[in-house]
Design a protein around this motif. Sequence first.
Motif, PDB file in Angstrom:
ATOM      1  N   VAL A 420       0.913  -1.245   0.105  1.00 33.62           N
ATOM      2  CA  VAL A 420       0.164   0.208   0.075  1.00 33.62           C
ATOM      3  C   VAL A 420       0.571   1.359  -0.001  1.00 33.62           C
ATOM      4  O   VAL A 420       0.704   1.933  -0.658  1.00 33.62           O
ATOM      5  CB  VAL A 420      -0.971   0.060   1.162  1.00 33.62           C
ATOM      6  CG1 VAL A 420      -1.753   1.314   1.169  1.00 33.62           C
ATOM      7  CG2 VAL A 420      -2.026  -1.069   1.337  1.00 33.62           C
ATOM      8  N   GLY A 427      -5.197  -0.815  -0.971  1.00 41.93           N
ATOM      9  CA  GLY A 427      -5.483  -0.623   0.127  1.00 41.93           C
ATOM     10  C   GLY A 427      -5.446  -2.131   0.778  1.00 41.93           C
ATOM     11  O   GLY A 427      -4.997  -3.172   0.258  1.00 41.93           O
ATOM     12  N   ASP A 487      -9.826  -1.669  -1.116  1.00 45.11           N
ATOM     13  CA  ASP A 487     -10.096  -0.310  -0.332  1.00 45.11           C
ATOM     14  C   ASP A 487     -11.570  -0.017  -0.572  1.00 45.11           C
ATOM     15  O   ASP A 487     -12.170   0.989   0.112  1.00 45.11           O
ATOM     16  CB  ASP A 487      -9.372   0.539  -0.638  1.00 45.11           C
ATOM     17  CG  ASP A 487      -9.429   1.223  -2.288  1.00 45.11           C
ATOM     18  OD1 ASP A 487     -10.101   0.141  -2.835  1.00 45.11           O
ATOM     19  OD2 ASP A 487      -8.964   1.994  -2.899  1.00 45.11           O
ATOM     20  N   GLU A 489     -15.420   0.211   0.663  1.00 48.00           N
ATOM     21  CA  GLU A 489     -15.906  -0.305   1.960  1.00 48.00           C
ATOM     22  C   GLU A 489     -17.318  -1.416   1.668  1.00 48.00           C
ATOM     23  O   GLU A 489     -17.203  -2.274   2.447  1.00 48.00           O
ATOM     24  CB  GLU A 489     -16.602   1.158   2.525  1.00 48.00           C
ATOM     25  CG  GLU A 489     -15.296   1.874   3.140  1.00 48.00           C
ATOM     26  CD  GLU A 489     -15.833   3.098   3.891  1.00 48.00           C
ATOM     27  OE1 GLU A 489     -17.138   3.183   3.903  1.00 48.00           O
ATOM     28  OE2 GLU A 489     -15.233   3.824   4.316  1.00 48.00           O
ATOM     29  N   LEU A 524      -9.940  -0.543   7.598  1.00 49.16           N
ATOM     30  CA  LEU A 524      -9.229  -0.348   6.312  1.00 49.16           C
ATOM     31  C   LEU A 524      -8.014   0.365   6.181  1.00 49.16           C
ATOM     32  O   LEU A 524      -8.029   1.479   7.077  1.00 49.16           O
ATOM     33  CB  LEU A 524     -10.317   0.214   5.378  1.00 49.16           C
ATOM     34  CG  LEU A 524     -11.479  -0.491   5.063  1.00 49.16           C
ATOM     35  CD1 LEU A 524     -12.573   0.464   4.233  1.00 49.16           C
ATOM     36  CD2 LEU A 524     -11.321  -1.873   4.305  1.00 49.16           C
ATOM     37  N   SER A 527      -7.130   4.335   5.172  1.00 51.02           N
ATOM     38  CA  SER A 527      -7.898   5.376   5.753  1.00 51.02           C
ATOM     39  C   SER A 527      -8.285   5.382   7.421  1.00 51.02           C
ATOM     40  O   SER A 527      -8.408   6.427   7.861  1.00 51.02           O
ATOM     41  CB  SER A 527      -9.311   5.049   5.110  1.00 51.02           C
ATOM     42  OG  SER A 527      -9.847   3.961   5.343  1.00 51.02           O
TER      43      SER A 527
END
Length: 833
Positions: A420, A427, A487, A489, A524, A527
């Motif tokens: 990453v 992510g 990444d 959600e 995650l 973030s």
Amino acid sequence: MLTLMLVALGAAAGAPFLGQPPLLPSPTLPWWVVAIAFAVTEACGVTVQVKREGQTVSLSELPLVLALFLAAPLALLAGRLVGSVVAWVGQRRPPLKIAFNLAVTTAETGCALAIFHLVTGWAGGSTPVAWLAAVAATVLANAVGVLAVGCVIGIHEGGLRLRGVFRDAVVGQAIAPAVLTLALVTGGLLAVASLSASVATSWLLVAFGVLLLLAYRAHASLSDRHLDLERLYRFSQAVSSAPEIDQFLAVVLGQAKEVLRAERAAVGFVVTDSGLMVRVRLGGSGRLSRTEEPPSAEDSWLLQQVVDGGTPVLMPRGVRDEAARRWLEQHGMRDAIAVPLRGAAGVVGVLVVADRLGDVRSFDQDDVPLLETVANHSSVALQNGELLGQLRHEALHDRLTGLPNRELLQRRFAEALEDVAGGRAAGAAVMILGLDEFKQVNDTLGHQQGDLLLVEMAARLRAAVVAAGTVARLGGDEFAVLIPGIDDEDEVVRLGRRILRALEQPVALDGLEVEVGASLGIALAPSHADDPAGLLKCADLALHDAKASGGRGVRLYEPDRDTNDPRRLTLVAELRAALQDGQLHVHVQPQARLATGEVRGVEALVRWPHPERGFIPPDEFIPVAERSGLVGPLTTFVLNASLAACAAWRAAGHDLGVAVNLSARSLQNADLVDEVTRLLRRHGVPADRLTLEVTESSIMADAARAVALLHRLRDLGVRLSVDDFGTGYSSLSYLKRLPVQEVKIDRSFVISLREGGEDVAIVRAIIDLGRHLGLEVVAEGVEDQVTADLLAGMGCDIIQGWHLGRPMPTGELQPWLATHARPSRGRGGLRVV
């Protein structure tokens, strides 16, 4: 080309001297005597392997010196060529190699004749000078031969090292050092002096040659054994330092080739479960190749001899055993040795070397113990490697479930986060999952059944995640799932729900069908955090939040839910002030029947327009209310405002119902029924115009108390709805026990209906289930006409979403009803204008 050049060199050097007589008049050696001498010395030579070529070291210097003095040059050349050819043919050398050796012999003899006769002619027959001439001629002849063979070997191996070739030409090779050449020349000169004095001393010459040959054979044998021991020592060092199995096998096969001077090496293992034979080969290129196939009849014969019988098998060239010949022919080999390869559990495979380098020697009985020594070293290293591998596995895996443990998870975490940080991945996601009823299983059925439950849950988790990520056990009833390269959600939440559904089926423990719930928290990267410890902490907080909200659900980490976040303390105080000062507002979103287009009611949604921070979404402040104890006053505020608005609509002629969400804590409030009764009476709204929405997870927090409370509300006449249906754990097993009239399909399934996939099947199954149970089905998140048409085709009853109407203040609903919702017949029932 090189062969022709050597012949040309020999002819050019020796031709001017072929017509001359012998240097010494008596005794004269005819060509056939010279031929016999050279044939005997070549036939009795010692063959030594040099890289890929077999070189024969003979006593040819002895007859060469004799012939230079006592034979005519032409007799020397003819006798040497004829005698050498006879010896080589008897040794069954290939024609191509015989041709090359003849060219080398021609060049050596021509150069020797040239230097010998030039020097002796210049010195006028002086005896001391003639001796020096013989030494120079013999040394030059050997140098020519060494240069020629060195060039061939260099060309064959793709790299000619001239410096090494010239060094060997001057000082000789390890197999035939210059001192040996000088010793043979000295012996030849003594033989010349002896024969010149008396021919009767020739038997001394023969005895000297035999003794010299035997001495050199003994020296060559000792040298060979020394080299073998040196190779075995290097082999044991190399094997012990090979950590990985591929590297280990490459070292074993490479060293086996070198020690046994073979072109090929292979190892074969029989996989007991499948009956297949796995072969790992190392050819001339030095690269490993693998095959996996059933063993042939010939392979079965070899496996029976070596693996089952535990005995080595020698297959030299020209072997008479029919089974061995068939095996060699099947694999295209000239000769081979096969020995057992042992592991911790006995003989696990067979080690094979094949195609002995060179054309003179084949494998013999002396080579078998050597290969067995290689196999024994390999077996010890293999067993040590198995033990080391087992220790490494135990250090990085949970002993009970076999899953990676926290240590291995941290390593893979670090790798994923490096990708990453380096921009190689968008992510990463981490999930922490906890079993909700594990303590009860341990207390009721015992720890042994609890262990069986953990093993079963680990297997289901592994099957659900497959190759998408790493499943690890953190300890107790907690598991972690690492998903690299993600990444999104929504995608992560869908995967989390799929994981929970994989745990849905009951588990048979001690003769009982046990249902075990689970909760899951998600964090995650980057973030939420960009280090392993931070991500695990965030996922753990999300897990605790999921459990605090009733359990059996998926929660994504949100900073405002973090009790350690200072912003949360500020938000709690501001939310309490907002409830007291009237900063919160209730908005409503319409719901309509698909069949008729009739707007049958609305859902109440709370909004907080913060005077300083701006709009704060419900997903941010409702969890704060749940954690801080403000959810009770918040629920009362929403119920009061919603029923007041409903009374106003009814007074204006709109008989609409209103739906209000209840939290898990509200279902644990024994005064909830009394408060709902009081508010309904205050506003004069019939009980069936109020729908209370509860989630599956909120019911499961305390199922017995929640179900009893719901029955009391149902007896009051309030309608009940299961919100976010399909996202919890025990929907199907508990739905038939709940006194509900409605289910709401979660918007996460509805918004992706147009794309097809598994969500279509889920929505269709929920609608069919609701129809069979006599429940109305509401689909929220309908944002376009295509989705509405799809839902109508599936038999959905009611829709809610932006396609119908966006959330609006309660005072704006009546104007919206007048201008935006006109019934229009069609496949989707309602057409929004």
